[in-house]
Structure formats: C-alpha cells, structure tokens
Write a protein that holds these residues in place. Structure first.
Motif, PDB file in Angstrom:
ATOM      1  N   GLU A 283     -32.956  49.698  77.607  1.00  8.43           N
ATOM      2  CA  GLU A 283     -31.586  49.166  77.671  1.00  8.43           C
ATOM      3  C   GLU A 283     -31.193  48.849  79.106  1.00  8.43           C
ATOM      4  OE1 GLU A 283     -27.154  51.003  77.247  1.00  8.43           O
ATOM      5  OE2 GLU A 283     -28.617  51.646  75.754  1.00  8.43           O
TER       6      GLU A 283
ATOM      7  N   THR B 155     -33.049  45.815  80.297  1.00 11.21           N
ATOM      8  CA  THR B 155     -32.469  44.623  79.681  1.00 11.21           C
ATOM      9  C   THR B 155     -31.216  44.186  80.437  1.00 11.21           C
ATOM     10  OG1 THR B 155     -33.367  45.198  77.518  1.00 11.21           O
ATOM     11  CG2 THR B 155     -31.506  43.669  77.541  1.00 11.21           C
TER      12      THR B 155
ATOM     13  N   SER C  61     -34.783  40.009  75.390  1.00  7.36           N
ATOM     14  CA  SER C  61     -35.483  41.089  74.683  1.00  7.36           C
ATOM     15  C   SER C  61     -36.997  40.846  74.693  1.00  7.36           C
ATOM     16  CB  SER C  61     -34.964  41.204  73.257  1.00  7.36           C
ATOM     17  OG  SER C  61     -35.655  42.219  72.573  1.00  7.36           O
TER      18      SER C  61
ATOM     19  N   ASP D  30     -39.750  43.172  76.622  1.00  7.31           N
ATOM     20  CA  ASP D  30     -40.888  43.726  75.871  1.00  7.31           C
ATOM     21  C   ASP D  30     -42.216  43.310  76.496  1.00  7.31           C
ATOM     22  OD1 ASP D  30     -39.227  44.999  74.076  1.00  7.31           O
ATOM     23  OD2 ASP D  30     -39.406  43.440  72.531  1.00  7.31           O
TER      24      ASP D  30
END
Length: 143
Positions: A98, A101, A115, A119
């Motif tokens: 989080e 991000t 996202s 990743d």
C-alpha cells in the motif's frame, strides 16, 4: 544567485524529497532494521545528503515533499529504490504494498496501471535484479 546555484539547490531539494520518501517507507513498520539503516546510509551518500540533513530527515521524514522526476527513466530509478526499501527485510505485507503504491502514484505513475507496476516491481526484486535489469523489464513489461 547564479543559474548553477539555482540548479544545485533544486537538485538537492529533489534528492531530499526522494530520500525522505524512502525513510518514510523504511519507518512504516515502526522500526529501522540493520539492513534498512545500511541501505539508507549508502543512499544518503549517493544522493549527497549531509549528516545533518540525514538526522533531520530521520526525525521528520514528512518535512520534504515527493518531487516526481520528469523522465520515465528517473521515475523507474526512484521506484527501484523505494521497492528495494520495501523489500529489504524480505517480508511483503499489505502495508508495504500500500505504501509503495502511494509513492508510485506520487512519482507520477497513473492510477489505472499503478497496481500492475507495483506488482511487477516487487516481483523483480524477489528475484534480485539490479537497476539496469529492473529498468529494462519495467520498460518492456507490456511487450
């Protein structure tokens, strides 16, 4: 103030913002591990952060804003540094993802694909890639 002084000042401010963002990631879990401290020490030298600035940023990492770099290559380099800090203790929890991000968004990556970018960045760090490989893989991930 000369033009070179202005450039130098802006460069230092950007570096402080980048360093403080990484410190915030490092301190997100409440403590600073030995590995995180070693990474911060090396990064401070690379970013030309003085000892006094280093201590000031450790005391209040939110003092400096995140200044997104203009070029995509520089954004990837900063994402690489932030991802390394998130993954330095080899534990990836939801909080770390989080935080990464949020910083990726602040660096200028778009909400629609942030996202996927986070990743991919974390998956590359799991296999231990260097900056050049990271940059290449991130640049060519849609091909």
């Amino acid at each position: 103030m000369s033009f070179s002084d202005l450039f130098d000042s802006e460069f230092k401010t950007r570096n402080k913002g980048h360093f403080s963002a990484i410190v915030r990631v490092a301190m997100a879990d409440g403590d600073l591990s030995k590995e995180e401290k070693e990474f911060l020490d090396k990064l401070a030298v690379r970013l030309e952060i003085s000892a006094a600035e280093y201590e000031e940023i450790l005391e209040n990492p939110s003092k400096y804003p995140i200044n997104p770099p203009y070029s995509y290559a520089h954004r990837l380099e900063r994402l690489y540094d932030l991802s390394r800090m998130v993954y330095v203790d080899h534990v990836l929890g939801e909080k770390q993802k989080e935080i990464l991000t949020r910083f990726a968004l602040a660096l200028g990556f778009t909400p629609g694909n942030v996202s996927f970018i986070v990743d991919k960045a974390l998956s590359l760090l799991v296999v231990g890639v260097d900056l050049d490989t990271f940059t290449y893989e991130m640049t060519h991930m849609n091909k």
